[in-house]
Design a protein around this motif. Structure first.
Motif, PDB file in Angstrom:
ATOM      1  N   GLU A  46      16.663  -9.318  36.536  1.00  0.00           N
ATOM      2  CA  GLU A  46      17.950  -8.361  36.955  1.00  0.00           C
ATOM      3  C   GLU A  46      17.959  -7.800  39.149  1.00  0.00           C
ATOM      4  OE1 GLU A  46      18.669  -3.883  35.069  1.00  0.00           O
ATOM      5  OE2 GLU A  46      18.332  -5.204  33.027  1.00  0.00           O
ATOM      6  N   ARG A  47      16.494  -6.949  38.913  1.00  0.00           N
ATOM      7  CA  ARG A  47      16.513  -7.195  40.500  1.00  0.00           C
ATOM      8  C   ARG A  47      16.631  -8.127  41.218  1.00  0.00           C
ATOM      9  NH1 ARG A  47      12.716  -1.754  40.802  1.00  0.00           N
ATOM     10  NH2 ARG A  47      13.709  -0.797  39.677  1.00  0.00           N
ATOM     11  N   VAL A  48      16.573  -9.144  41.070  1.00  0.00           N
ATOM     12  CA  VAL A  48      16.860 -10.052  41.659  1.00  0.00           C
ATOM     13  C   VAL A  48      18.621 -10.382  41.790  1.00  0.00           C
ATOM     14  CG1 VAL A  48      16.992 -12.612  42.139  1.00  0.00           C
ATOM     15  CG2 VAL A  48      14.847 -11.192  41.485  1.00  0.00           C
ATOM     16  N   ILE A  62       5.305  -4.058  46.533  1.00  0.00           N
ATOM     17  CA  ILE A  62       4.424  -3.516  45.304  1.00  0.00           C
ATOM     18  C   ILE A  62       3.833  -2.685  45.050  1.00  0.00           C
ATOM     19  CG2 ILE A  62       4.122  -4.317  43.129  1.00  0.00           C
ATOM     20  CD1 ILE A  62       4.162  -7.360  43.703  1.00  0.00           C
ATOM     21  N   GLY A  63       4.294  -1.373  44.115  1.00  0.00           N
ATOM     22  CA  GLY A  63       3.492   0.334  44.332  1.00  0.00           C
ATOM     23  C   GLY A  63       2.888   0.231  43.403  1.00  0.00           C
ATOM     24  N   ASN A  64       3.667   0.211  42.172  1.00  0.00           N
ATOM     25  CA  ASN A  64       3.192   1.473  41.142  1.00  0.00           C
ATOM     26  C   ASN A  64       1.597   0.329  40.106  1.00  0.00           C
ATOM     27  OD1 ASN A  64       4.469   3.247  41.043  1.00  0.00           O
ATOM     28  ND2 ASN A  64       6.279   2.265  40.024  1.00  0.00           N
ATOM     29  N   ASP A  65       2.512  -0.760  39.726  1.00  0.00           N
ATOM     30  CA  ASP A  65       1.300  -1.527  39.902  1.00  0.00           C
ATOM     31  C   ASP A  65      -0.016  -2.746  41.050  1.00  0.00           C
ATOM     32  OD1 ASP A  65      -0.370  -3.855  38.486  1.00  0.00           O
ATOM     33  OD2 ASP A  65       1.711  -4.873  38.003  1.00  0.00           O
ATOM     34  N   GLY A  81      12.089  -3.258  44.787  1.00  0.00           N
ATOM     35  CA  GLY A  81      12.824  -1.836  44.044  1.00  0.00           C
ATOM     36  C   GLY A  81      13.534  -1.198  45.580  1.00  0.00           C
ATOM     37  N   ARG A  82      13.348  -0.140  45.506  1.00  0.00           N
ATOM     38  CA  ARG A  82      14.347   0.802  46.464  1.00  0.00           C
ATOM     39  C   ARG A  82      13.351   0.515  47.778  1.00  0.00           C
ATOM     40  NH1 ARG A  82      13.146   6.400  43.737  1.00  0.00           N
ATOM     41  NH2 ARG A  82      11.208   4.809  43.088  1.00  0.00           N
ATOM     42  N   PHE A  83      12.428   0.383  48.151  1.00  0.00           N
ATOM     43  CA  PHE A  83      11.561   0.776  48.810  1.00  0.00           C
ATOM     44  C   PHE A  83      11.702  -0.925  49.485  1.00  0.00           C
ATOM     45  CE2 PHE A  83       7.469  -0.604  51.359  1.00  0.00           C
ATOM     46  CZ  PHE A  83       7.650   0.503  52.917  1.00  0.00           C
ATOM     47  N   GLY A  84      12.187  -1.595  48.865  1.00  0.00           N
ATOM     48  CA  GLY A  84      11.299  -3.306  49.308  1.00  0.00           C
ATOM     49  C   GLY A  84      12.961  -3.854  50.190  1.00  0.00           C
ATOM     50  N   ALA A 131      10.595 -15.227  40.548  1.00  0.00           N
ATOM     51  CA  ALA A 131       8.946 -15.371  40.701  1.00  0.00           C
ATOM     52  C   ALA A 131       7.764 -13.453  40.834  1.00  0.00           C
ATOM     53  CB  ALA A 131       8.451 -15.857  42.131  1.00  0.00           C
ATOM     54  N   ASP A 132       6.336 -14.090  39.806  1.00  0.00           N
ATOM     55  CA  ASP A 132       5.507 -13.483  39.980  1.00  0.00           C
ATOM     56  C   ASP A 132       4.845 -14.269  41.453  1.00  0.00           C
ATOM     57  OD1 ASP A 132       3.017 -12.376  39.518  1.00  0.00           O
ATOM     58  OD2 ASP A 132       2.856 -12.981  37.106  1.00  0.00           O
ATOM     59  N   SER A 133       4.489 -12.944  42.068  1.00  0.00           N
ATOM     60  CA  SER A 133       3.461 -13.050  43.248  1.00  0.00           C
ATOM     61  C   SER A 133       2.523 -13.000  42.637  1.00  0.00           C
ATOM     62  CB  SER A 133       4.180 -12.202  44.185  1.00  0.00           C
ATOM     63  OG  SER A 133       3.602 -10.641  43.455  1.00  0.00           O
ATOM     64  N   THR A 134       1.193 -12.882  41.328  1.00  0.00           N
ATOM     65  CA  THR A 134       0.472 -13.126  40.840  1.00  0.00           C
ATOM     66  C   THR A 134      -0.004 -14.264  41.128  1.00  0.00           C
ATOM     67  OG1 THR A 134       0.573 -12.043  38.832  1.00  0.00           O
ATOM     68  CG2 THR A 134      -0.229 -10.543  40.697  1.00  0.00           C
ATOM     69  N   VAL A 162      12.364 -11.563  46.251  1.00  0.00           N
ATOM     70  CA  VAL A 162      11.444 -11.761  45.409  1.00  0.00           C
ATOM     71  C   VAL A 162      10.627 -10.900  44.416  1.00  0.00           C
ATOM     72  CG1 VAL A 162       9.614 -13.179  44.675  1.00  0.00           C
ATOM     73  CG2 VAL A 162      10.390 -13.646  46.912  1.00  0.00           C
ATOM     74  N   ASP A 163      10.899 -11.427  42.927  1.00  0.00           N
ATOM     75  CA  ASP A 163      11.113 -10.539  42.383  1.00  0.00           C
ATOM     76  C   ASP A 163      10.461 -10.647  40.510  1.00  0.00           C
ATOM     77  OD1 ASP A 163      11.350  -6.929  42.055  1.00  0.00           O
ATOM     78  OD2 ASP A 163      10.953  -7.354  40.169  1.00  0.00           O
ATOM     79  N   ILE A 164       9.725 -10.031  40.238  1.00  0.00           N
ATOM     80  CA  ILE A 164       9.671 -11.211  39.024  1.00  0.00           C
ATOM     81  C   ILE A 164      10.952 -10.425  37.981  1.00  0.00           C
ATOM     82  CG2 ILE A 164       8.831  -8.807  37.636  1.00  0.00           C
ATOM     83  CD1 ILE A 164       6.223 -10.631  36.886  1.00  0.00           C
TER      84      ILE A 164
HETATM   85  P1  ATP Z   1      10.458   1.636  44.417  1.00  0.00           P
HETATM   86  O1  ATP Z   1       9.796   3.368  44.698  1.00  0.00           O
HETATM   87  O2  ATP Z   1      10.820   1.100  45.742  1.00  0.00           O
HETATM   88  O3  ATP Z   1      12.121   1.670  44.247  1.00  0.00           O
HETATM   89  P2  ATP Z   1      10.119   1.003  41.670  1.00  0.00           P
HETATM   90  O4  ATP Z   1       9.787   2.600  41.518  1.00  0.00           O
HETATM   91  O5  ATP Z   1      11.265  -0.059  40.978  1.00  0.00           O
HETATM   92  O6  ATP Z   1       9.656   0.176  43.806  1.00  0.00           O
HETATM   93  P3  ATP Z   1       7.599  -0.784  41.791  1.00  0.00           P
HETATM   94  O7  ATP Z   1       6.560  -0.693  40.778  1.00  0.00           O
HETATM   95  O8  ATP Z   1       6.928   0.048  43.314  1.00  0.00           O
HETATM   96  O9  ATP Z   1       8.709   0.253  41.224  1.00  0.00           O
HETATM   97  O10 ATP Z   1       8.038  -2.201  42.094  1.00  0.00           O
HETATM   98  C1  ATP Z   1       8.553  -2.359  43.142  1.00  0.00           C
HETATM   99  C2  ATP Z   1       9.851  -3.959  42.795  1.00  0.00           C
HETATM  100  O11 ATP Z   1       8.454  -5.323  42.052  1.00  0.00           O
HETATM  101  C3  ATP Z   1       9.933  -3.582  41.207  1.00  0.00           C
HETATM  102  O12 ATP Z   1      11.728  -4.073  41.160  1.00  0.00           O
HETATM  103  C4  ATP Z   1       9.005  -4.595  39.990  1.00  0.00           C
HETATM  104  O13 ATP Z   1      10.219  -5.681  39.441  1.00  0.00           O
HETATM  105  C5  ATP Z   1       8.506  -5.752  41.132  1.00  0.00           C
HETATM  106  N1  ATP Z   1       7.266  -6.455  41.338  1.00  0.00           N
HETATM  107  C6  ATP Z   1       6.485  -5.883  39.849  1.00  0.00           C
HETATM  108  N2  ATP Z   1       5.232  -6.963  40.284  1.00  0.00           N
HETATM  109  C7  ATP Z   1       5.458  -8.159  40.451  1.00  0.00           C
HETATM  110  C8  ATP Z   1       5.232  -8.995  40.551  1.00  0.00           C
HETATM  111  N3  ATP Z   1       4.285  -9.419  39.738  1.00  0.00           N
HETATM  112  N4  ATP Z   1       6.088 -10.088  41.395  1.00  0.00           N
HETATM  113  C9  ATP Z   1       7.052  -9.926  41.768  1.00  0.00           C
HETATM  114  N5  ATP Z   1       7.297  -8.607  42.163  1.00  0.00           N
HETATM  115  C10 ATP Z   1       6.731  -7.517  40.709  1.00  0.00           C
END
Ligand code: ATP
Length: 220
Positions: free
Chosen positions: A36-38, A74-77, A11-14, A51-54, A31-33
């Protein structure tokens, strides 16, 4: 030699962490699930993978253990952020940095082994408030609850004096550790150095004294 970093969550932070490290010549795996982000991350990282980091097996297959530092952005999840941090530590990653949304999230991340928990929204909020309260302070590092290092724009009225004449040590109990003049930094300024308009002093001291000095502008 370049360090190897992995950033999970683009996301923006990562992505801004990944990009800064990459620009500084480090090797960065994104790494992102989300596919599109990748795809979008390609110009800003060395490699990126979906990849799914869980998923422990997914982490193993990208060889996550070989990275010096892994950033969980990852923040929101919250559940995914905690589980990912736990798995990374269990797999033996030495340094895991994780983003927390709130205090409780941060406490859990610490409990599952995060080496460093960051609170981007909280910290940026504090910075913005600090800047509003002390507009002359361009930057600061909190060394402890009571002491900081600050970059302070020198009030115009104080310019054309030497450091000795300003005597910040006697007046404010502050030490000047560097002076920024345009793009140059003098890291051990002589007491006879003349402070010019636009110069920035890097000072260390007690927060209360720093505040009195930084808000001096209108009173001098
Ligand atoms: P930001 O606030 O940094 O812009 P965001 O608003 O997109 O982030 P977040 O929920 O923090 O929201 O997600 C950051 C990124 O983490 C997203 O691109 C999301 O696809 C990715 N992500 C969420 N869960 C996983 C996971 N299990 N494995 C890998 N990536 C993940």
């Amino acid at each position: 030699m370049a360090n190897q970093y992995a950033v999970i969550g683009l996301g923006r932070f990562g992505l801004s962490i990944a990009n800064k490290l990459f620009e500084s010549g480090q090797e960065v795996l994104g790494v992102d699930i989300n596919e599109e982000r990748v795809d979008e991350s390609h110009p800003f990282v060395t490699h990126s993978v979906i990849a799914d980091s869980t998923d422990q097996e997914a982490l193993k297959s990208i060889g996550i253990r070989n990275f010096d530092t892994v950033i969980v952005a990852i923040g929101n999840d919250i559940q995914a952020s905690i589980l990912s941090t736990l798995l990374l530590k269990e797999l033996g990653v030495k340094k895991v940095i994780a983003k927390a949304l709130n205090k409780l999230h941060g406490q859990v991340l610490k409990k599952v082994g995060a080496d460093w928990v960051v609170f981007p929204e909280r910290d940026m909020g504090i910075r913005v408030a600090h800047q509003l309260l002390s507009p002359n302070v361009l930057n600061f590092i909190e060394l402890s609850k009571d002491y900081s290092v600050e970059e302070v724009r020198i009030p115009d009225q104080m310019t054309n004096n030497t450091l000795r004449e300003l005597d910040l040590r006697a007046k404010f109990n502050l030490s000047v550790i560097a002076i920024r003049h345009k793009h140059e930094i003098d890291i051990s300024p002589s007491p006879d150095k003349i402070i010019e308009i636009g110069d920035v002093l890097v000072v260390i001291g007690d927060n209360k004294n720093l505040e009195s000095f930084a808000n001096l502008d209108s009173k001098v």
